[in-house]
Design a protein around this motif. Structure first.
Motif, PDB file in Angstrom:
ATOM      1  N   LEU A 361       0.828  -1.200   0.000  1.00 14.73           N
ATOM      2  CA  LEU A 361       0.000   0.000   0.000  1.00 14.73           C
ATOM      3  C   LEU A 361       0.865   1.255   0.000  1.00 14.73           C
ATOM      4  O   LEU A 361       0.508   2.267  -0.605  1.00 14.73           O
ATOM      5  CB  LEU A 361      -0.920   0.003   1.222  1.00 14.73           C
ATOM      6  CG  LEU A 361      -2.200  -0.831   1.123  1.00 14.73           C
ATOM      7  CD1 LEU A 361      -2.956  -0.793   2.441  1.00 14.73           C
ATOM      8  CD2 LEU A 361      -3.092  -0.329  -0.004  1.00 14.73           C
ATOM      9  N   ALA A 362       2.007   1.203   0.697  1.00 20.18           N
ATOM     10  CA  ALA A 362       2.892   2.357   0.771  1.00 20.18           C
ATOM     11  C   ALA A 362       3.674   2.571  -0.530  1.00 20.18           C
ATOM     12  O   ALA A 362       4.082   3.693  -0.828  1.00 20.18           O
ATOM     13  CB  ALA A 362       3.864   2.202   1.938  1.00 20.18           C
ATOM     14  N   GLU A 392      -6.200  12.181  -7.948  1.00 21.89           N
ATOM     15  CA  GLU A 392      -5.315  11.281  -7.223  1.00 21.89           C
ATOM     16  C   GLU A 392      -5.934   9.898  -7.152  1.00 21.89           C
ATOM     17  O   GLU A 392      -7.139   9.722  -7.374  1.00 21.89           O
ATOM     18  CB  GLU A 392      -5.023  11.804  -5.814  1.00 21.89           C
ATOM     19  CG  GLU A 392      -6.239  11.893  -4.921  1.00 21.89           C
ATOM     20  CD  GLU A 392      -5.879  12.326  -3.511  1.00 21.89           C
ATOM     21  OE1 GLU A 392      -4.700  12.207  -3.135  1.00 21.89           O
ATOM     22  OE2 GLU A 392      -6.777  12.780  -2.778  1.00 21.89           O
ATOM     23  N   LEU A 393      -5.096   8.935  -6.830  1.00 22.82           N
ATOM     24  CA  LEU A 393      -5.518   7.545  -6.668  1.00 22.82           C
ATOM     25  C   LEU A 393      -5.192   7.115  -5.242  1.00 22.82           C
ATOM     26  O   LEU A 393      -4.047   7.257  -4.792  1.00 22.82           O
ATOM     27  CB  LEU A 393      -4.795   6.644  -7.675  1.00 22.82           C
ATOM     28  CG  LEU A 393      -4.970   5.135  -7.493  1.00 22.82           C
ATOM     29  CD1 LEU A 393      -6.430   4.738  -7.715  1.00 22.82           C
ATOM     30  CD2 LEU A 393      -4.048   4.363  -8.434  1.00 22.82           C
ATOM     31  N   ILE A 394      -6.185   6.594  -4.526  1.00 24.10           N
ATOM     32  CA  ILE A 394      -6.011   6.149  -3.152  1.00 24.10           C
ATOM     33  C   ILE A 394      -6.370   4.665  -3.086  1.00 24.10           C
ATOM     34  O   ILE A 394      -7.463   4.264  -3.493  1.00 24.10           O
ATOM     35  CB  ILE A 394      -6.892   6.946  -2.173  1.00 24.10           C
ATOM     36  CG1 ILE A 394      -6.542   8.434  -2.251  1.00 24.10           C
ATOM     37  CG2 ILE A 394      -6.720   6.432  -0.745  1.00 24.10           C
ATOM     38  CD1 ILE A 394      -7.439   9.306  -1.405  1.00 24.10           C
ATOM     39  N   VAL A 407     -10.532   6.689  -7.232  1.00 26.48           N
ATOM     40  CA  VAL A 407     -10.019   7.723  -8.129  1.00 26.48           C
ATOM     41  C   VAL A 407     -10.825   8.992  -7.890  1.00 26.48           C
ATOM     42  O   VAL A 407     -12.063   8.965  -7.991  1.00 26.48           O
ATOM     43  CB  VAL A 407     -10.114   7.293  -9.598  1.00 26.48           C
ATOM     44  CG1 VAL A 407      -9.609   8.394 -10.512  1.00 26.48           C
ATOM     45  CG2 VAL A 407      -9.364   5.986  -9.842  1.00 26.48           C
ATOM     46  N   SER A 408     -10.143  10.076  -7.573  1.00 26.31           N
ATOM     47  CA  SER A 408     -10.811  11.362  -7.391  1.00 26.31           C
ATOM     48  C   SER A 408     -10.351  12.324  -8.464  1.00 26.31           C
ATOM     49  O   SER A 408      -9.154  12.422  -8.750  1.00 26.31           O
ATOM     50  CB  SER A 408     -10.546  11.936  -6.001  1.00 26.31           C
ATOM     51  OG  SER A 408      -9.197  12.276  -5.845  1.00 26.31           O
ATOM     52  N   LEU A 409     -11.301  13.025  -9.063  1.00 29.71           N
ATOM     53  CA  LEU A 409     -11.013  13.984 -10.125  1.00 29.71           C
ATOM     54  C   LEU A 409     -11.763  15.274  -9.817  1.00 29.71           C
ATOM     55  O   LEU A 409     -12.929  15.237  -9.405  1.00 29.71           O
ATOM     56  CB  LEU A 409     -11.438  13.444 -11.491  1.00 29.71           C
ATOM     57  CG  LEU A 409     -10.709  12.184 -11.969  1.00 29.71           C
ATOM     58  CD1 LEU A 409     -11.440  11.586 -13.169  1.00 29.71           C
ATOM     59  CD2 LEU A 409      -9.265  12.522 -12.351  1.00 29.71           C
TER      60      LEU A 409
END
Length: 414
Positions: A361-362, A392-394, A407-409
């Motif tokens: 994950l890191a 960004e991608l988390i 995915v946030s846009l």
């Protein structure tokens, strides 16, 4: 590495060993001064009490060194206790050698200076408060016989001077240290970003070379298949081969168009419904065996985001990873959810695999890593594509089973 930990073994002197080294030097100076004052100046000091304090200081320093030499990481709390111990020892020595009248009382500023450089603001001001309180108590406990003439005003003025000096050291040096830490952190992040971009550029160059090398054999293979189809127009095997070669050709053309759009910075608006529809079409065409569960934004409240040619392939890369993780865990189910707030559109892709380890994950999205499915390059490139669009991608693990890629846009506001 978390910010509240410091590596102990390094080429530079770490804060904890800096404190222990300074205390060792201070102990040597204390012993020399005590011997000089006692034998050369013939001052009558409480020799036994002072030697007991110095002995306790030596024992504490030896135990601290023995304890921390085996530690890979030292907490800020442990460093705080070391600085507090210095104030306690110094206060005890001063109390047996004149208290506030001792010319070395200003040495209480040294723990404040060390704290300003190494500790956080709350711990710094706590150390400063202890040092000021120590000076104040020793001034308060001074016998009245010393306060004759103008000496009372003199000692009060010394206390005010110490208070002002302590505040200046805590505020000015502390602020400079914080600014330096922020600057060092920004430089480290910039270097990490530069290394990441270098890796991405290397992958891009390698992809372009592979694409260029594949174009000619694919074109040759298409010509051969066309000739075979003329001789055997009803062969299903040749038709299937032609279909697959056409998909390869379309992929190469899409890649060329993507490179051109990125170079020219061509962008367009795309709606959340369109993104979800393209994903469903891709899954239905390439993975009809999958059970897909979707939860989409209301069509009447459909939002738009800024996109380029790399957005959909980047999302498909994440979807493909989710599919592989799900199938590797003997499942055929994935979930896709789209929602938004006032400023961002969120696309959540959940698989039903085994999830990620904390180490992966890191690293995922930051650098290529070796795994059973590959090297994590798809996630790295997708992460870079989202960042170029301001998103960004988390990656997180689901509480029950599998993992979630969010995915946030940024939304394009009307």
């Amino acid at each position: 590495m978390p910010l509240n930990y410091m590596p102990l073994h390094s080429s530079k002197l770490t804060p904890i060993f800096m404190v222990l080294s300074l205390r060792t030097i201070a102990i040597i100076i204390q012993i020399i001064l005590l011997l000089f004052v006692h034998f050369a100046l013939h001052y009558h000091l409480p020799w036994f009490e002072l030697m007991v304090v110095i002995f306790c200081e030596i024992v504490f320093t030896f135990i601290s060194y023995w304890y921390f030499r085996k530690k890979q990481h030292v907490t800020k709390q442990a460093l705080s206790w070391q600085v507090i111990a210095d104030i306690v020892f110094l206060s005890a020595l001063l109390s047996f050698s004149g208290g506030a009248t001792n010319a070395f009382v200003s040495l209480l500023l040294i723990p404040i200076a060390i704290s300003a450089v190494t500790l956080s603001a709350p711990r710094l001001f706590f150390v400063a408060f202890l040092a000021i309180a120590s000076y104040s108590v020793q001034l308060w406990l001074m016998p009245m016989s010393v306060m004759h003439g103008n000496m009372e005003g003199h000692f009060i003025a010394m206390w005010i001077n110490f208070l002002f000096s302590a505040l200046v050291v805590a505020l000015v040096v502390g602020r400079m240290a914080i600014n330096n830490r922020v600057k060092d952190k920004a430089i480290a992040q910039y270097r990490e970003e530069q290394l990441k971009q270098e890796k991405i550029i290397s992958l891009g160059v390698a992809s372009a070379q592979v694409t260029h090398q594949l174009a000619t054999p694919i074109s040759t293979a298409c010509m051969i298949v066309d000739e075979l189809k003329e001789d055997n127009p009803s062969s299903e095997l040749i038709n299937d081969l032609q279909t697959e070669l056409q998909r390869c050709t379309d992929s190469l053309n899409t890649f060329r168009q993507m490179v051109f759009d990125i170079k020219e910075q061509n962008t367009y608006l795309i709606s959340a419904t369109k993104i979800s529809s393209d994903i469903k079409d891709y899954i239905a065409l390439n993975h009809p065996e999958l059970l897909l569960t979707t939860l989409e934004c209301d069509e009447g409240d459909d939002k738009k985001v800024q996109a380029n040619s790399s957005l959909l392939p980047a999302i498909i890369n994440i979807v493909n990873n989710a599919i592989r993780a799900t199938q590797a865990n003997y499942s055929q189910h994935i979930e896709i959810k789209t929602h938004h707030d006032d400023s961002n559109l969120y696309l959540e892709i959940r698989d039903f695999g085994k999830g990620f380890s904390q180490e992966k994950l890191a690293q995922l999205g930051v650098q290529p890593i070796v795994s059973e499915q590959g090297f994590g390059m798809a996630v790295l490139l997708s992460h870079s594509s989202f960042e170029r669009l301001g998103g960004e991608l988390i990656l997180t693990n689901h509480g029950e089973k599998g993992a979630i890629a969010t995915v946030s846009l940024p939304l394009v506001l009307p």
